[in-house]
Structure formats: structure tokens, C-alpha cells
Design a protein around this motif. Structure first.
Motif, PDB file in Angstrom:
ATOM      1  N   ARG A   1       2.629 -15.795 -15.898  1.00 59.44           N
ATOM      2  CA  ARG A   1       1.791 -15.234 -16.914  1.00 59.44           C
ATOM      3  C   ARG A   1       2.444 -14.808 -18.287  1.00 59.44           C
ATOM      4  O   ARG A   1       1.982 -13.973 -18.894  1.00 59.44           O
ATOM      5  N   ARG A   2       3.713 -14.801 -18.108  1.00 60.46           N
ATOM      6  CA  ARG A   2       4.363 -14.570 -19.570  1.00 60.46           C
ATOM      7  C   ARG A   2       4.088 -15.105 -20.606  1.00 60.46           C
ATOM      8  O   ARG A   2       3.407 -16.352 -20.517  1.00 60.46           O
ATOM      9  N   GLN A   3       4.016 -14.588 -21.837  1.00 60.17           N
ATOM     10  CA  GLN A   3       3.405 -15.114 -23.123  1.00 60.17           C
ATOM     11  C   GLN A   3       4.047 -16.606 -23.334  1.00 60.17           C
ATOM     12  O   GLN A   3       5.452 -16.580 -23.418  1.00 60.17           O
ATOM     13  N   LYS A   4       3.233 -17.497 -23.813  1.00 59.90           N
ATOM     14  CA  LYS A   4       3.806 -18.748 -23.854  1.00 59.90           C
ATOM     15  C   LYS A   4       4.536 -18.879 -25.344  1.00 59.90           C
ATOM     16  O   LYS A   4       4.289 -18.279 -26.395  1.00 59.90           O
ATOM     17  N   SER A   5       5.604 -19.766 -25.399  1.00 60.75           N
ATOM     18  CA  SER A   5       6.526 -19.740 -26.771  1.00 60.75           C
ATOM     19  C   SER A   5       5.737 -20.662 -27.518  1.00 60.75           C
ATOM     20  O   SER A   5       6.030 -20.785 -28.909  1.00 60.75           O
ATOM     21  N   SER A   6       4.634 -21.408 -27.144  1.00 62.46           N
ATOM     22  CA  SER A   6       4.197 -22.619 -28.285  1.00 62.46           C
ATOM     23  C   SER A   6       2.849 -22.695 -27.909  1.00 62.46           C
ATOM     24  O   SER A   6       2.336 -22.231 -26.733  1.00 62.46           O
TER      25      SER A   6
ATOM     26  N   SER B   1      -7.138   4.051 -14.866  1.00 66.47           N
ATOM     27  CA  SER B   1      -7.501   3.889 -16.418  1.00 66.47           C
ATOM     28  C   SER B   1      -6.462   4.519 -17.331  1.00 66.47           C
ATOM     29  O   SER B   1      -5.729   5.443 -17.201  1.00 66.47           O
ATOM     30  N   GLY B   2      -5.906   3.558 -18.323  1.00 63.14           N
ATOM     31  CA  GLY B   2      -4.954   3.788 -19.241  1.00 63.14           C
ATOM     32  C   GLY B   2      -3.475   3.873 -18.614  1.00 63.14           C
ATOM     33  O   GLY B   2      -2.599   3.826 -19.527  1.00 63.14           O
ATOM     34  N   GLU B   3      -3.403   3.403 -17.390  1.00 60.99           N
ATOM     35  CA  GLU B   3      -2.087   3.134 -16.955  1.00 60.99           C
ATOM     36  C   GLU B   3      -1.740   1.435 -16.392  1.00 60.99           C
ATOM     37  O   GLU B   3      -3.072   0.961 -15.941  1.00 60.99           O
ATOM     38  N   ASN B   4      -0.617   1.196 -16.056  1.00 65.72           N
ATOM     39  CA  ASN B   4      -0.196  -0.091 -15.536  1.00 65.72           C
ATOM     40  C   ASN B   4       0.625  -0.002 -14.383  1.00 65.72           C
ATOM     41  O   ASN B   4       1.780   0.631 -14.673  1.00 65.72           O
ATOM     42  N   ASN B   5       0.036  -0.263 -13.434  1.00 70.90           N
ATOM     43  CA  ASN B   5       1.044   0.054 -12.208  1.00 70.90           C
ATOM     44  C   ASN B   5       1.938  -1.101 -11.730  1.00 70.90           C
ATOM     45  O   ASN B   5       2.751  -0.847 -10.895  1.00 70.90           O
ATOM     46  N   TRP B   6       1.922  -2.090 -12.614  1.00 67.82           N
ATOM     47  CA  TRP B   6       2.926  -3.319 -12.218  1.00 67.82           C
ATOM     48  C   TRP B   6       3.194  -3.859 -13.663  1.00 67.82           C
ATOM     49  O   TRP B   6       2.401  -3.761 -14.540  1.00 67.82           O
ATOM     50  N   GLY B   7       4.234  -4.603 -13.665  1.00 70.44           N
ATOM     51  CA  GLY B   7       4.756  -5.444 -14.657  1.00 70.44           C
ATOM     52  C   GLY B   7       5.603  -6.599 -14.155  1.00 70.44           C
ATOM     53  O   GLY B   7       6.093  -6.783 -13.119  1.00 70.44           O
ATOM     54  N   LEU B   8       6.290  -7.206 -14.944  1.00 74.06           N
ATOM     55  CA  LEU B   8       7.073  -8.409 -14.757  1.00 74.06           C
ATOM     56  C   LEU B   8       8.656  -7.906 -14.974  1.00 74.06           C
ATOM     57  O   LEU B   8       9.118  -7.213 -16.003  1.00 74.06           O
ATOM     58  N   LEU B   9       9.535  -8.446 -13.954  1.00 71.79           N
ATOM     59  CA  LEU B   9      10.998  -8.377 -14.453  1.00 71.79           C
ATOM     60  C   LEU B   9      11.234  -8.995 -15.654  1.00 71.79           C
ATOM     61  O   LEU B   9      10.501 -10.219 -15.974  1.00 71.79           O
TER      62      LEU B   9
ATOM     63  N   ARG C   1       0.774  -1.209   0.017  1.00 73.22           N
ATOM     64  CA  ARG C   1      -0.031  -0.086   0.005  1.00 73.22           C
ATOM     65  C   ARG C   1       0.809   1.140  -0.021  1.00 73.22           C
ATOM     66  O   ARG C   1       1.843   1.537   0.915  1.00 73.22           O
ATOM     67  N   ASP C   2       0.620   2.204  -0.787  1.00 74.17           N
ATOM     68  CA  ASP C   2       1.455   3.513  -1.155  1.00 74.17           C
ATOM     69  C   ASP C   2       2.891   3.243  -1.087  1.00 74.17           C
ATOM     70  O   ASP C   2       3.548   3.681  -0.278  1.00 74.17           O
ATOM     71  N   CYS C   3       3.026   2.141  -2.116  1.00 75.96           N
ATOM     72  CA  CYS C   3       4.662   1.921  -2.421  1.00 75.96           C
ATOM     73  C   CYS C   3       4.875   2.327  -3.841  1.00 75.96           C
ATOM     74  O   CYS C   3       4.095   2.479  -4.541  1.00 75.96           O
ATOM     75  N   LYS C   4       6.082   2.593  -4.091  1.00 75.43           N
ATOM     76  CA  LYS C   4       6.493   3.148  -5.290  1.00 75.43           C
ATOM     77  C   LYS C   4       8.098   2.323  -5.758  1.00 75.43           C
ATOM     78  O   LYS C   4       8.684   2.272  -4.956  1.00 75.43           O
ATOM     79  N   LYS C   5       8.008   1.956  -6.698  1.00 71.76           N
ATOM     80  CA  LYS C   5       9.107   1.258  -7.568  1.00 71.76           C
ATOM     81  C   LYS C   5       9.608   0.085  -6.633  1.00 71.76           C
ATOM     82  O   LYS C   5      10.941   0.099  -5.752  1.00 71.76           O
ATOM     83  N   LEU C   6       8.959  -0.951  -6.229  1.00 69.91           N
ATOM     84  CA  LEU C   6       9.422  -2.015  -5.744  1.00 69.91           C
ATOM     85  C   LEU C   6       9.661  -3.146  -6.754  1.00 69.91           C
ATOM     86  O   LEU C   6       8.864  -3.194  -7.509  1.00 69.91           O
ATOM     87  N   GLU C   7      10.951  -3.974  -6.580  1.00 72.82           N
ATOM     88  CA  GLU C   7      11.128  -4.965  -7.683  1.00 72.82           C
ATOM     89  C   GLU C   7      11.193  -6.181  -6.687  1.00 72.82           C
ATOM     90  O   GLU C   7      12.177  -6.178  -5.951  1.00 72.82           O
ATOM     91  N   VAL C   8      10.370  -7.262  -6.883  1.00 72.89           N
ATOM     92  CA  VAL C   8      10.185  -8.323  -6.027  1.00 72.89           C
ATOM     93  C   VAL C   8      10.293  -9.790  -6.738  1.00 72.89           C
ATOM     94  O   VAL C   8       9.443  -9.880  -7.626  1.00 72.89           O
ATOM     95  N   PHE C   9      11.139 -10.445  -6.299  1.00 72.88           N
ATOM     96  CA  PHE C   9      11.258 -12.046  -6.467  1.00 72.88           C
ATOM     97  C   PHE C   9      10.445 -12.615  -5.688  1.00 72.88           C
ATOM     98  O   PHE C   9      10.730 -12.761  -4.333  1.00 72.88           O
TER      99      PHE C   9
END
Length: 359
Positions: A236-241, A190-198, A129-137
Motif C-alpha cells: 500500500r505504498r504510494q504508487k510511482s505512476s 482518534s488523531g493518532e496512528n498506531n502503525w506505519g511502514l518500514l 495485543r498490548d505490544c509496543k514498538k514491534l518492527e516486522v517483515f
């Protein structure tokens, strides 16, 4: 007035009370105050389970030093923090530019008002909550949730040290239940993505380096994906096949070892491990997943939870079948029978498993 715990003496014959003889303790007949289990416990000092107000320091706890207690990390800046043990819950508040490793957490880990932190975390529940720029394994048994947080990046937990497997067990976590990439944003914009994958090529040590202090160097760590206690999945990365294969191992003495062996065999041949799951199944679930093979496998469901693996890649079904026949000839294993049925097998199993686990 008598003592509350005193015991009345029996009078001697003739009505006179017996007196203690020479050398006898007059209090010998008195009853000792009872002792309770909570009186015998070691007293907990909250300072032993808190890192607070630190700056430019390397600190941590060795295996066995937390032992399932709650832990608090707060107001730390430019610190390297390592918890090499299992805990009940952990809260991390107001930390800036810290690198953090957290061993298995039985309950929740909650990051609040943190920014520019890099972490390796294993837990039952993950919240920010109320965090910015966390990179988490991350290894998380349930769906991770972010709230009012931006610039979040996630990768699959990959870590090893000798005590880690038992710590996962003590925390009640399965190494096969990891929903690290299935993030729920509680406050989307709307129109933004607050998270993504390393990046898939991300190296843990580039984010959370091995500890440099003499005390913490004693922990024999490896961050190689092939040695990770948690199987490294694509999530949930795109599958190769377009071709995937479902493999189900039934409960037994070597279920985990067999599943890890198949993962090593398949990934060494270039196939991708997409997701894994450990879950209990009922007979009706077996009919839905195993189809015409159900009668063979349903009796095995009573022995305990099954471990399911999804592999992806061209020729995955044929290669899984071949490897199972060669390596696990004496083990009962369900493998998708054909390329045509494999995708449906995967969907049937994981839809059921997600419902079972409340996701």
C-alpha cells in the motif's frame, strides 16, 4: 477367572481338553493386546517446542525439528530466536528487545505484551495485543490485526534458505498471497496512528541479523530481495505512476516459475511489483475480469488457481505485453490490453480476490 483377551480352547475328542505338548508354550493360544496408532507415535515433550525465561541467548530450531508442531516463546529478553521450520501456531508472550525469525506458520502467530522486538514472520494469521514498538517483515495470507498496540512498523517478508519453499507448502501457504501492508487496527485512537511502514530501503539483516551460533550457521540463508521466496511487493505504498498492468498466469506445470520469471524481467527494467495473488476463479469471475477474452480463458480456470501480478510504472502495459510475447510465447497469459483498461482490470481482479479470501 479368565483373562479378558484369552481364547477358549476347543476340547479334544472324548470331551477332554488338549494339553500343550512338551516344549510348547502354554500361552501360545492367547491373543496379543491390540496396538493403536497413538501408541506407536513418538512422545512429544513440550520443552522441545518452548523457549522460556531466556536472557542474552541465541537459540533456534533447525529445519525438520518442529515439523508442524505448536511452539511457545515467552519471557525472553535480549535474545536472538530462529525457528527454521514450519509450525502449527506460535505464541510470543512478554518478550523484550528480541530479534525473532519464524518460518511458515499454518495457523496464527500471536504477540502479546511484547516490546522493542524485531521480527521476520510468515503466517496465515497475524495478531498482536498490548505490544509496543514491534518492527516486522511480514508475509500474511489474511489481513494482519493489531489491538491495543502502538509504534508498530511493517515491511514485506524477504528471506531464503533451501528448505523454505517446501515448508511454505507443508504449512499450506501460497508465496503469492501476502497482505503484509493491509493492517487492521482493532483499537484505533482518534488523531493518532498506531502503525506505519518500514522504509522501502530497509534491510532485513539490520533488524534480524543472521544467526551466529555454530549450529544455526548450517542453514544457508539469504536476505537479498531478489532471492526471497516471497516476491517483494510495494503493497500500500504510494504508487510511482498512474499506470498499472494486470498479468494473470493460469494453472500449469510452470505457473510459479513463469510468474517469478516475469517479476525478474519487469523489476530489472525498473517497474514495481505492487501486489500478487493466487486464487481460484469461476466462470462468472472470468467474464468480469477478462471481458471479451473470457471465452478463451474460462476453460483454463478448471485446471486450478491462477496467479495474478500487478506491475506499476509508466509504460507498464506495453512492457508487460512485449515481455510476455518474447519470453512466454507458448504460455496462455492474460495481460491488460491497454493503458485505459489496465486500472479497471486491476480493480476488478483484486476486488474479486479479496472477497474470495474473506478480506
Amino acid at each position: 477367572m479368565g483373562c479378558f483377551f484369552s481364547r477358549r480352547r476347543k476340547p479334544a475328542q472324548g470331551g477332554q481338553q488338549q494339553q500343550p505338548g512338551a516344549g510348547q508354550d502354554a500361552a501360545a493360544g492367547e491373543q496379543k493386546a491390540p496396538q493403536y496408532s497413538w501408541d506407536l507415535r513418538a512422545k512429544i515433550d513440550p520443552k522441545d517446542y518452548t523457549f522460556s525465561g531466556l536472557k542474552d541467548e541465541t537459540v533456534g530450531r533447525l529445519p525438520g525439528k518442529v515439523a508442524g508442531q505448536q511452539f511457545v516463546i515467552q519471557d525472553c529478553e535480549n535474545c536472538k530466536i530462529y525457528i527454521f521450520d514450519h509450525s502449527a501456531t506460535i505464541t510470543i508472550d512478554d518478550c523484550v528487545n528480541c530479534q525473532i525469525f519464524l518460518g511458515p506458520i499454518k495457523g496464527s502467530v500471536f504477540f502479546r505484551d511484547c516490546k522493542d522486538c524485531k521480527c521476520v514472520v510468515a503466517c496465515q494469521q497475524f495478531r498482536t495485543r498490548d505490544c509496543k514498538k514491534l518492527e516486522v517483515f511480514l508475509c500474511c495470507a489474511t489481513q494482519p490485526i493489531i489491538e491495543s498496540s502502538t509504534g508498530m512498523k511493517f515491511g514485506c517478508f524477504q528471506y531464503y534458505y533451501p528448505e523454505l519453499a517446501l515448508q511454505f507448502k507443508d504449512a499450506g501457504l501460497s508465496i503469492f498471497n501476502n497482505t503484509w501492508s493491509n493492517i487492521h487496527d482493532f483499537t484505533p485512537v482518534s488523531g493518532e496512528n498506531n502503525w506505519g511502514l518500514l522504509p522501502e530501503t530497509a534491510v532485513v539483516q539490520d533488524y534480524v541479523p543472521l544467526p551466529s551460533s555454530e549450529e544455526l550457521k548450517a542453514v544457508r540463508i539469504s536476505t537479498e530481495a531478489t532471492k526471497s521466496i516471497i516476491p517483494v511487493t510495494r503493497g500500500r505504498r504510494q504508487k510511482s505512476s498512474d499506470e498499472s498492468c494486470l498479468v494473470v498466469f493460469f494453472a500449469g506445470d510452470y505457473t510459479t516459475a513463469n510468474a517469478r520469471k516475469l517479476i525478474d524481467e519487469m523489476t530489472s527494467k525498473g517497474f514495481h511489483l505492487v501486489q500478487t495473488k493466487e486464487v481460484l476463479m469461476k466462470a462468472e469471475d472470468g467474464h468480469r475480469v477478462f471481458h471479451q477474452c473470457a471465452s478463451e480463458f474460462i476453460p483454463l480456470l478448471e485446471k486450478g488457481p491462477v496467479v495474478a501480478l500487478e506491475f506499476n510504472g509508466d509504460g507498464a502495459v506495453e512492457q508487460c505485453q512485449s515481455t510476455i510475447n518474447e519470453v512466454f510465447s507458448g504460455t496462455k497469459v492474460f495481460v491488460s490490453e491497454s493503458k485505459a483498461s489496465a486500472s479497471q482490470d486491476v480493480d476488478n481482479f483484486y476486488n474479486f480476490a479479496d472477497m474470495q479470501m474473506g478480506m
